[in-house]
Write an enzyme that holds these catalytic residues in place. Structure first.
Site, PDB file in Angstrom:
ATOM      1  N   TRP A   1     -20.792  12.905 -19.924  1.00 21.75           N
ATOM      2  CA  TRP A   1     -21.563  12.993 -17.936  1.00 21.75           C
ATOM      3  C   TRP A   1     -22.818  13.154 -17.899  1.00 21.75           C
ATOM      4  O   TRP A   1     -23.219  14.169 -18.672  1.00 21.75           O
ATOM      5  CB  TRP A   1     -19.987  14.192 -17.040  1.00 21.75           C
ATOM      6  CG  TRP A   1     -19.061  12.916 -16.520  1.00 21.75           C
ATOM      7  CD1 TRP A   1     -18.144  13.231 -17.056  1.00 21.75           C
ATOM      8  CD2 TRP A   1     -18.943  11.976 -16.808  1.00 21.75           C
ATOM      9  NE1 TRP A   1     -17.014  12.347 -17.585  1.00 21.75           N
ATOM     10  CE2 TRP A   1     -17.251  11.436 -16.783  1.00 21.75           C
ATOM     11  CE3 TRP A   1     -19.213  10.633 -15.781  1.00 21.75           C
ATOM     12  CZ2 TRP A   1     -16.471  10.535 -16.385  1.00 21.75           C
ATOM     13  CZ3 TRP A   1     -18.624   9.941 -15.528  1.00 21.75           C
ATOM     14  CH2 TRP A   1     -17.521   9.259 -15.513  1.00 21.75           C
TER      15      TRP A   1
ATOM     16  N   TRP B   1      -9.008   8.576  -8.233  1.00 21.62           N
ATOM     17  CA  TRP B   1     -10.308   8.973  -8.495  1.00 21.62           C
ATOM     18  C   TRP B   1     -10.645   8.145 -10.128  1.00 21.62           C
ATOM     19  O   TRP B   1     -11.620   8.020 -10.461  1.00 21.62           O
ATOM     20  CB  TRP B   1     -10.868  10.478  -8.942  1.00 21.62           C
ATOM     21  CG  TRP B   1     -11.408  11.273  -7.311  1.00 21.62           C
ATOM     22  CD1 TRP B   1     -10.960  11.037  -6.418  1.00 21.62           C
ATOM     23  CD2 TRP B   1     -12.726  10.505  -7.388  1.00 21.62           C
ATOM     24  NE1 TRP B   1     -11.830  11.637  -5.363  1.00 21.62           N
ATOM     25  CE2 TRP B   1     -12.913  10.709  -5.646  1.00 21.62           C
ATOM     26  CE3 TRP B   1     -13.454   9.449  -7.575  1.00 21.62           C
ATOM     27  CZ2 TRP B   1     -14.554  10.504  -5.267  1.00 21.62           C
ATOM     28  CZ3 TRP B   1     -15.052   9.997  -7.293  1.00 21.62           C
ATOM     29  CH2 TRP B   1     -15.005  10.293  -6.170  1.00 21.62           C
TER      30      TRP B   1
ATOM     31  N   TRP C   1     -15.443  11.409 -12.458  1.00 18.94           N
ATOM     32  CA  TRP C   1     -14.927  12.128 -11.443  1.00 18.94           C
ATOM     33  C   TRP C   1     -14.788  13.087 -11.140  1.00 18.94           C
ATOM     34  O   TRP C   1     -14.226  14.024  -9.593  1.00 18.94           O
ATOM     35  CB  TRP C   1     -14.042  10.824 -12.157  1.00 18.94           C
ATOM     36  CG  TRP C   1     -12.687  10.909 -13.482  1.00 18.94           C
ATOM     37  CD1 TRP C   1     -13.161  11.057 -14.187  1.00 18.94           C
ATOM     38  CD2 TRP C   1     -12.138  11.910 -12.607  1.00 18.94           C
ATOM     39  NE1 TRP C   1     -11.992  11.678 -14.560  1.00 18.94           N
ATOM     40  CE2 TRP C   1     -11.569  12.027 -13.709  1.00 18.94           C
ATOM     41  CE3 TRP C   1     -10.709  12.264 -11.385  1.00 18.94           C
ATOM     42  CZ2 TRP C   1     -10.004  12.779 -13.961  1.00 18.94           C
ATOM     43  CZ3 TRP C   1      -9.922  12.871 -11.971  1.00 18.94           C
ATOM     44  CH2 TRP C   1      -9.171  12.687 -13.087  1.00 18.94           C
TER      45      TRP C   1
ATOM     46  N   GLU D   1       0.627  -1.256   0.299  1.00 19.71           N
ATOM     47  CA  GLU D   1      -0.305   0.247  -0.202  1.00 19.71           C
ATOM     48  C   GLU D   1       0.838   1.317  -0.051  1.00 19.71           C
ATOM     49  O   GLU D   1       0.466   2.396  -0.710  1.00 19.71           O
ATOM     50  CB  GLU D   1      -0.965  -0.121   0.977  1.00 19.71           C
ATOM     51  CG  GLU D   1      -1.999  -1.327   1.154  1.00 19.71           C
ATOM     52  CD  GLU D   1      -3.146  -0.929  -0.253  1.00 19.71           C
ATOM     53  OE1 GLU D   1      -3.395  -0.011  -0.824  1.00 19.71           O
ATOM     54  OE2 GLU D   1      -2.819  -2.242  -0.744  1.00 19.71           O
TER      55      GLU D   1
ATOM     56  N   ASN E   1     -10.898   3.491   3.537  1.00 17.52           N
ATOM     57  CA  ASN E   1     -10.262   3.082   1.729  1.00 17.52           C
ATOM     58  C   ASN E   1     -11.278   1.990   1.360  1.00 17.52           C
ATOM     59  O   ASN E   1     -11.912   2.832  -0.323  1.00 17.52           O
ATOM     60  CB  ASN E   1      -9.048   2.492   1.477  1.00 17.52           C
ATOM     61  CG  ASN E   1      -8.578   2.367   0.476  1.00 17.52           C
ATOM     62  OD1 ASN E   1      -8.828   3.337  -0.576  1.00 17.52           O
ATOM     63  ND2 ASN E   1      -8.316   1.066  -0.429  1.00 17.52           N
TER      64      ASN E   1
ATOM     65  N   TRP F   1       1.514   1.738  -3.375  1.00 15.42           N
ATOM     66  CA  TRP F   1       0.483   2.599  -4.387  1.00 15.42           C
ATOM     67  C   TRP F   1       0.716   4.095  -4.100  1.00 15.42           C
ATOM     68  O   TRP F   1       0.561   5.193  -5.149  1.00 15.42           O
ATOM     69  CB  TRP F   1      -0.619   1.573  -3.797  1.00 15.42           C
ATOM     70  CG  TRP F   1      -0.883   0.966  -4.375  1.00 15.42           C
ATOM     71  CD1 TRP F   1      -1.194  -0.016  -4.195  1.00 15.42           C
ATOM     72  CD2 TRP F   1      -1.919   0.672  -5.893  1.00 15.42           C
ATOM     73  NE1 TRP F   1      -1.732  -1.594  -5.203  1.00 15.42           N
ATOM     74  CE2 TRP F   1      -1.896  -0.739  -6.103  1.00 15.42           C
ATOM     75  CE3 TRP F   1      -1.592   1.787  -6.745  1.00 15.42           C
ATOM     76  CZ2 TRP F   1      -2.930  -0.879  -6.985  1.00 15.42           C
ATOM     77  CZ3 TRP F   1      -2.813   1.707  -7.877  1.00 15.42           C
ATOM     78  CH2 TRP F   1      -3.295   0.378  -8.187  1.00 15.42           C
TER      79      TRP F   1
HETATM   80  C1  LIG Z   1     -10.968   7.960  -4.903  1.00 21.31           C
HETATM   81  C2  LIG Z   1     -10.447   7.934  -3.594  1.00 21.31           C
HETATM   82  C3  LIG Z   1      -9.541   9.239  -3.527  1.00 21.31           C
HETATM   83  C4  LIG Z   1      -8.337   9.551  -2.412  1.00 21.31           C
HETATM   84  N1  LIG Z   1      -7.938  10.121  -2.174  1.00 21.31           N
HETATM   85  C5  LIG Z   1      -7.164   9.551  -1.524  1.00 21.31           C
HETATM   86  C6  LIG Z   1      -6.207  11.301  -0.510  1.00 21.31           C
HETATM   87  O1  LIG Z   1      -6.407  12.566  -1.648  1.00 21.31           O
HETATM   88  N2  LIG Z   1      -4.581  10.929  -0.764  1.00 21.31           N
HETATM   89  C7  LIG Z   1      -4.436  10.069   0.171  1.00 21.31           C
HETATM   90  O2  LIG Z   1      -3.319   9.995   0.826  1.00 21.31           O
HETATM   91  N3  LIG Z   1      -5.107   8.730  -0.140  1.00 21.31           N
HETATM   92  C8  LIG Z   1      -6.059   8.882  -0.564  1.00 21.31           C
HETATM   93  N4  LIG Z   1      -6.786   7.426  -1.378  1.00 21.31           N
HETATM   94  C9  LIG Z   1      -6.052   6.897  -1.251  1.00 21.31           C
HETATM   95  C10 LIG Z   1      -6.898   5.644   0.430  1.00 21.31           C
HETATM   96  O3  LIG Z   1      -7.355   5.284   0.393  1.00 21.31           O
HETATM   97  C11 LIG Z   1      -5.754   6.348   1.765  1.00 21.31           C
HETATM   98  O4  LIG Z   1      -4.553   6.518   1.155  1.00 21.31           O
HETATM   99  C12 LIG Z   1      -6.117   5.636   2.880  1.00 21.31           C
HETATM  100  O5  LIG Z   1      -7.832   5.217   3.051  1.00 21.31           O
HETATM  101  C13 LIG Z   1      -5.558   6.247   4.173  1.00 21.31           C
HETATM  102  O6  LIG Z   1      -5.395   5.218   5.662  1.00 21.31           O
HETATM  103  P1  LIG Z   1      -3.923   4.592   6.294  1.00 21.31           P
HETATM  104  O7  LIG Z   1      -3.272   5.684   6.180  1.00 21.31           O
HETATM  105  O8  LIG Z   1      -5.476   4.357   7.003  1.00 21.31           O
HETATM  106  O9  LIG Z   1      -3.891   4.017   5.103  1.00 21.31           O
HETATM  107  P2  LIG Z   1      -3.368   2.651   5.266  1.00 21.31           P
HETATM  108  O10 LIG Z   1      -4.558   1.473   4.908  1.00 21.31           O
HETATM  109  O11 LIG Z   1      -2.796   2.665   6.575  1.00 21.31           O
HETATM  110  O12 LIG Z   1      -1.645   2.036   3.769  1.00 21.31           O
HETATM  111  C14 LIG Z   1      -0.993   2.523   4.250  1.00 21.31           C
HETATM  112  C15 LIG Z   1      -0.657   4.405   3.379  1.00 21.31           C
HETATM  113  O13 LIG Z   1      -0.247   3.797   2.081  1.00 21.31           O
HETATM  114  C16 LIG Z   1      -0.714   4.519   1.316  1.00 21.31           C
HETATM  115  N5  LIG Z   1      -1.944   4.146   0.703  1.00 21.31           N
HETATM  116  C17 LIG Z   1      -2.433   2.968   1.017  1.00 21.31           C
HETATM  117  N6  LIG Z   1      -3.510   2.916  -0.041  1.00 21.31           N
HETATM  118  C18 LIG Z   1      -3.139   3.988  -0.999  1.00 21.31           C
HETATM  119  C19 LIG Z   1      -3.339   4.263  -1.827  1.00 21.31           C
HETATM  120  N7  LIG Z   1      -4.655   2.905  -2.565  1.00 21.31           N
HETATM  121  N8  LIG Z   1      -3.242   5.290  -2.990  1.00 21.31           N
HETATM  122  C20 LIG Z   1      -2.234   5.975  -2.916  1.00 21.31           C
HETATM  123  N9  LIG Z   1      -1.618   5.627  -1.947  1.00 21.31           N
HETATM  124  C21 LIG Z   1      -2.581   4.542  -1.233  1.00 21.31           C
HETATM  125  C22 LIG Z   1      -0.833   6.339   2.317  1.00 21.31           C
HETATM  126  O14 LIG Z   1      -0.158   6.548   2.367  1.00 21.31           O
HETATM  127  C23 LIG Z   1      -1.644   4.954   3.258  1.00 21.31           C
HETATM  128  O15 LIG Z   1      -1.315   5.763   4.740  1.00 21.31           O
HETATM  129  C24 LIG Z   1      -7.619   7.916  -2.214  1.00 21.31           C
HETATM  130  C25 LIG Z   1      -7.962   6.608  -2.194  1.00 21.31           C
HETATM  131  C26 LIG Z   1      -9.508   6.251  -3.696  1.00 21.31           C
HETATM  132  C27 LIG Z   1      -9.819   4.793  -3.424  1.00 21.31           C
END
Ligand SMILES: Cc1cc2nc3c(=O)[nH]c(=O)nc-3n(C[C@H](O)[C@H](O)[C@H](O)COP(=O)(O)OP(=O)(O)OC[C@H]3O[C@@H](n4cnc5c(N)ncnc54)[C@H](O)[C@@H]3O)c2cc1C
Length: 481
Positions: free
Chosen positions: A310, A386, A363, A279, A345, A282
């Site tokens: 749209w 997005w 989107w 993650e 997420n 990602w």
């Molecule tokens: C539509 C949409 C918009 C999003 N917008 C953002 C945003 O503006 N900022 C943001 O930080 N994340 C975004 N995310 C990704 C993700 O949802 C969040 O990073 C995550 O929910 C943060 O929670 P956590 O720190 O507990 O994640 P954890 O599950 O603990 O993951 C650890 C870290 O990995 C990174 N990470 C995890 N999943 C993703 C992912 N899919 N994409 C990129 N990085 C990821 C984050 O930095 C996160 O803190 C988005 C996802 C979607 C589907």
């Protein structure tokens, strides 16, 4: 003039608001007396101007940083180049050092600043402080960038040199005389909104390096080894909640990466830990995409979607934004976002799919709303997220994969705890109806105090019909493009 011979060095803090594992700070501290400064850039383009939630976070993160620096942090607002030159002159500084950013407008600005400073005899140096692997260093054999996550991460990143091991917090920091923190200067940035909508947020988050370290520690001791499954349950604290801390650089990805590997042996062989590390991968991939395709914040990665028809419906958009769609899983997610500045997420994917596919709303409307309301609003991850949801991105969920919010709720919020928390008007409903109250018999609704259309909305769309409408629109797109 070489940086190494410098005696007074400006450390320009940006999205690296920490002392530990801060390459720019450490290099400066090793070579002289520092002048730490944060500048709120008034020239940021409109699409990059900080949203309300991020502004609140930044205010508190700066307070925390200033405390760590013994209240010796300059706070300025305006045009960074002019301010850096003014500070260099006032303190007779002969170099400026910072950690790199990757948003297109910041890259362009920083390149220009570097050139102008150098022409004026002020050394300027930038380092990598926020990514495990910088985008320019990971390319395919044919020197082109990857477009698909798994080969990017497994072949492109993991086979490369291991990321930098975190640098220890400097033992002693010499700060130039005359550098003082001014609460007035911080207040003049006007980051705290006049209406106090942030009280709930304040209770749940601790911006700053200490708050970030606590979150990481909690994750390691309580959630890391059950991450793979628990991360999908919105009612469970199964994720690290590090995203806003990572965005503002209160913790580096390197610290998280090596903290996991230090706490557990053979982390990559453990499915939970491997998924967590991926993650973080990602996050890297999102920055990678933004770096190589700088327009992804506003332009479909897959140009085919430029022809997509749209719908424009301000009423539906508003119902979605404020959690009044009548679909419990969607409303719980949108209310979580509005009340706490965060959304789980899995729920981000479900509400995104609902906006783009069931409501057929562009989107970019969702991207803008998230940008304003998320504490972790991040140009790279938000745009990539997005576009992934919309099916228009690199390595995205195909458009025809439309999340069913009822099934998602029944699978990942089985007992309906998450929905009950954010939609308390439904909290007495039995679990077989919690994700679809419109199917509950009238006597059950009555006994549970639910009056559809009165204290909880009727669904604004029929899920089956709107799914078909989306698939028809996709078929139409195939004909046009
Ligand atoms: C539509 C949409 C918009 C999003 N917008 C953002 C945003 O503006 N900022 C943001 O930080 N994340 C975004 N995310 C990704 C993700 O949802 C969040 O990073 C995550 O929910 C943060 O929670 P956590 O720190 O507990 O994640 P954890 O599950 O603990 O993951 C650890 C870290 O990995 C990174 N990470 C995890 N999943 C993703 C992912 N899919 N994409 C990129 N990085 C990821 C984050 O930095 C996160 O803190 C988005 C996802 C979607 C589907």
């Amino acid at each position: 003039m070489s940086l190494m011979s410098s005696k007074k060095i400006i450390v320009w803090f940006r999205q690296d608001l920490r002392l530990t594992d801060n390459p720019a700070l450490s290099l400066a501290v090793d070579n002289g007396t520092i002048i730490p400064v944060f500048i709120l850039d008034d020239d940021a383009p409109e699409n990059a101007a900080l949203g309300g939630a991020s502004q609140w976070w930044l205010h508190h993160s700066l307070l925390s940083l200033s405390k760590s620096l013994n209240t010796k942090l300059l706070i300025r607002r305006g045009e960074p180049l002019a301010i850096l030159i003014e500070i260099a002159e006032a303190f007779s500084a002969d170099s400026v050092i910072w950690n790199r950013l990757y948003e297109p407008w910041q890259r362009e600005r920083d390149e220009n600043i570097k050139t102008v400073l150098k022409n004026r005899g002020i050394a300027a140096k930038s380092l990598n402080g926020s990514l495990l692997w910088e985008p320019m260093s990971v390319l395919k054999k044919d020197e082109t960038p990857y477009k698909v996550f798994t080969p990017y991460y497994r072949k492109g990143c993991l086979t490369r040199q291991a990321p930098r091991f975190p640098i220890a917090r400097p033992k002693e920091i010499q700060i130039a005389d005359g550098v003082n923190f001014s609460m007035d200067a911080l207040t003049s940035l006007q980051l705290i909104p006049k209406t106090e909508w942030y009280k709930d947020i304040e209770a749940q988050w601790q911006p700053g390096e200490e708050g970030a370290a606590n979150r990481l520690q909690r994750f390691i001791s309580e959630a890391a080894t059950s991450y793979q499954d628990a991360r999908n349950m919105p009612a469970v604290k199964g994720t690290s909640l590090l995203s806003p801390h990572l965005h503002f650089g209160e913790v580096s990805p390197n610290q998280a990466w090596y903290a996991i590997q230090g706490a557990f042996e053979n982390a990559f062989d453990n499915k939970d830990l491997d998924v967590y590390l991926s993650e973080l991968g990602w996050r890297e991939f999102s920055y990678y995409l933004l770096f190589h395709w700088p327009e992804i914040q506003h332009k479909n990665f897959n140009a085919k979607f430029d022809f997509f028809q749209w719908r424009s419906s301000p009423d539906d958009l508003k119902a979605w934004q404020f959690g009044n769609t009548g679909v419990p899983m969607i409303d719980a997610g949108m209310r979580e976002l509005y009340q706490t500045g965060y959304m789980h997420n899995r729920v981000r994917m479900v509400v995104g799919s609902f906006l783009v596919k069931n409501l057929l709303i562009d989107w970019r409307e969702g991207e803008r709303w998230f940008w304003d309301t998320l504490l972790d609003a991040d140009m790279a991850s938000n745009s990539a997220g997005w576009q992934w949801v919309a099916g228009s991105g690199a390595d995205a969920a195909p458009f025809f994969r439309i999340f069913n919010p009822i099934l998602q709720g029944e699978k990942f919020d089985k007992e309906g705890e998450y929905v009950k928390k954010y939609c308390p008007e439904l909290k007495r409903l039995p679990k077989q109806f919690i994700h679809k109250p419109w199917e509950a018999p009238p006597e059950i609704l009555k006994a549970c105090g639910v009056e559809l259309g009165k204290n909880y909305p009727n669904p604004i769309v029929d899920l089956k019909l709107s799914r078909k409408r989306a698939l028809d629109a996709l078929a139409q797109l195939k004909v046009i493009s």
